[in-house]
Design a protein around this motif. Structure first.
Motif, PDB file in Angstrom:
ATOM      1  N   GLU A 119      12.737  13.761  11.415  1.00 46.77           N
ATOM      2  CA  GLU A 119      11.427  12.860  11.779  1.00 46.77           C
ATOM      3  C   GLU A 119      10.169  13.658  12.001  1.00 46.77           C
ATOM      4  O   GLU A 119       9.238  13.209  11.289  1.00 46.77           O
ATOM      5  CB  GLU A 119      11.506  12.381  13.381  1.00 46.77           C
ATOM      6  CG  GLU A 119      12.513  11.173  13.366  1.00 46.77           C
ATOM      7  CD  GLU A 119      12.397  10.118  12.381  1.00 46.77           C
ATOM      8  OE1 GLU A 119      11.211   9.706  11.909  1.00 46.77           O
ATOM      9  OE2 GLU A 119      13.151   9.433  11.958  1.00 46.77           O
ATOM     10  N   ASP A 123      14.477  -0.055  17.732  1.00 47.68           N
ATOM     11  CA  ASP A 123      15.922   0.290  17.173  1.00 47.68           C
ATOM     12  C   ASP A 123      15.584   1.642  16.478  1.00 47.68           C
ATOM     13  O   ASP A 123      16.910   2.316  16.493  1.00 47.68           O
ATOM     14  CB  ASP A 123      16.274  -0.974  16.091  1.00 47.68           C
ATOM     15  CG  ASP A 123      16.365  -2.276  16.668  1.00 47.68           C
ATOM     16  OD1 ASP A 123      16.768  -2.204  17.899  1.00 47.68           O
ATOM     17  OD2 ASP A 123      16.430  -3.323  16.054  1.00 47.68           O
ATOM     18  N   HIS A 124      14.501   1.874  15.951  1.00 51.93           N
ATOM     19  CA  HIS A 124      14.384   3.337  15.339  1.00 51.93           C
ATOM     20  C   HIS A 124      14.075   4.306  16.458  1.00 51.93           C
ATOM     21  O   HIS A 124      14.000   5.758  15.739  1.00 51.93           O
ATOM     22  CB  HIS A 124      13.824   3.061  14.099  1.00 51.93           C
ATOM     23  CG  HIS A 124      12.293   2.847  14.453  1.00 51.93           C
ATOM     24  ND1 HIS A 124      11.819   1.570  14.645  1.00 51.93           N
ATOM     25  CD2 HIS A 124      11.337   3.591  14.432  1.00 51.93           C
ATOM     26  CE1 HIS A 124      10.494   1.449  14.975  1.00 51.93           C
ATOM     27  NE2 HIS A 124       9.968   2.964  14.828  1.00 51.93           N
TER      28      HIS A 124
END
Length: 308
Positions: free
Chosen positions: A180, A230-231
């Motif tokens: 990320e 959700d992520h």
């Protein structure tokens, strides 16, 4: 982020929306003069109302109202297909998908297989292609929960100490955070990490045993998983310290998440330890900062709130 059972507010919304829809459908049938078709919708209204009352009540297992709701969906789908010859058969896919949302994986598979047998028995004109398509759809819907269960089992096998909380192992967490971080740097996106620490588990384990500690950690994971996207990525960085990775989140967004979680956690009360206490802090990457340097700052921030 790892997923969990649907939160109670979401399920309350699902029950309420289902009740409104079936009541509107029943009223429409009555207005159109279709009195012969009112029996099934009226029965479904009773079932859904009962499931809503059971859901809102205390001391009732959550799977009971979910089974009632799922049974109502199967009933209305079968009623529609049997009474309307021109109704497309793909409406039967609605209760199939709902089964994997409302029930555990194996329960949903068993329910759908029984439903397939009942449908074929009630509609003997269906060909083999329909049965194969029905089975293929069931297996396709089973893939996401099966993959989640497989990944969860793999993470727990990697570190047995993570068995008491639905969160990523520290090595997996750092790898996901690195990905990320690189993505945010490459695409000029924002990234934030929320550090969470529970000061109670060690004391709870000494006074009440491992079960109380497990309940504390599980309560934190449950609250975080039910209130984040959700992520978003929740991982365990220490015995009672967690990192919540928030992709595409600015500093103001991270502060809003922090405030929301702080309120939610403070309202959680456990039997042995009482009100859940949590310390939260944000940590955002600096401009042109390397991942190694950011990781050091993140670990230092976690260390600082641990010893407050």
């Amino acid at each position: 982020m790892t997923t969990s059972a649907p939160p109670k507010r979401l399920m309350s919304l699902a029950y309420s929306a289902s009740l409104i829809v079936i009541c509107a459908y029943t009223a429409w049938l009555y207005a159109m003069g279709s009195y012969r078709e009112l029996l099934v919708p009226l029965f479904m209204t009773t079932l859904i109302l009962a499931s809503l009352m059971m859901h809102l009540g205390r001391g009732i297992k959550p799977y009971l109202p979910r089974c009632l709701l799922l049974g109502s969906l199967f009933l209305v789908a079968m009623h529609g297909v049997l009474t309307h010859a021109n109704l497309p058969l793909y409406w039967l896919g609605l209760p199939l998908a709902a089964a994997f949302i409302l029930l555990p994986l194996w329960g949903a598979l068993a329910t759908n297989l029984v439903a397939m047998a009942v449908i074929i028995w009630q509609l003997p004109t269906l060909n083999e292609e329909f049965a194969l398509g029905f089975a293929a759809l069931t297996l396709l819907l089973a893939l996401p929960p099966w993959e989640h269960a497989r990944r969860k089992a793999l993470l727990r096998a990697t570190d047995p100490h993570d068995n008491d909380c639905d969160a990523y192992h520290i090595d997996t967490l750092k790898e996901r955070l690195k990905n990320e971080f690189q993505r945010a740097d490459m695409l000029n996106k924002r990234l934030a990490v929320l550090v969470l620490h529970l000061p109670q588990p060690d004391m709870a384990e000494e006074q009440f045993g491992q079960r109380a500690k497990t309940a504390l950690l599980g309560a934190l994971c449950s609250e975080v998983n039910s209130r984040c996207r959700d992520h978003d990525i929740l991982g365990r960085a220490g015995s009672a310290t967690f990192w919540l990775v928030l992709p595409d989140t600015s500093e103001s967004g991270a502060l809003l998440v922090k405030e929301r979680l702080q309120r939610a956690l403070s309202r959680r009360v456990l039997v042995e330890t009482g009100q859940l206490e949590a310390r939260l802090a944000t940590c955002l990457p600096m401009r042109k900062e390397s991942f190694e340097r950011y990781l050091q700052r993140l670990e230092a921030r976690a260390e600082s709130i641990t010893h407050l």
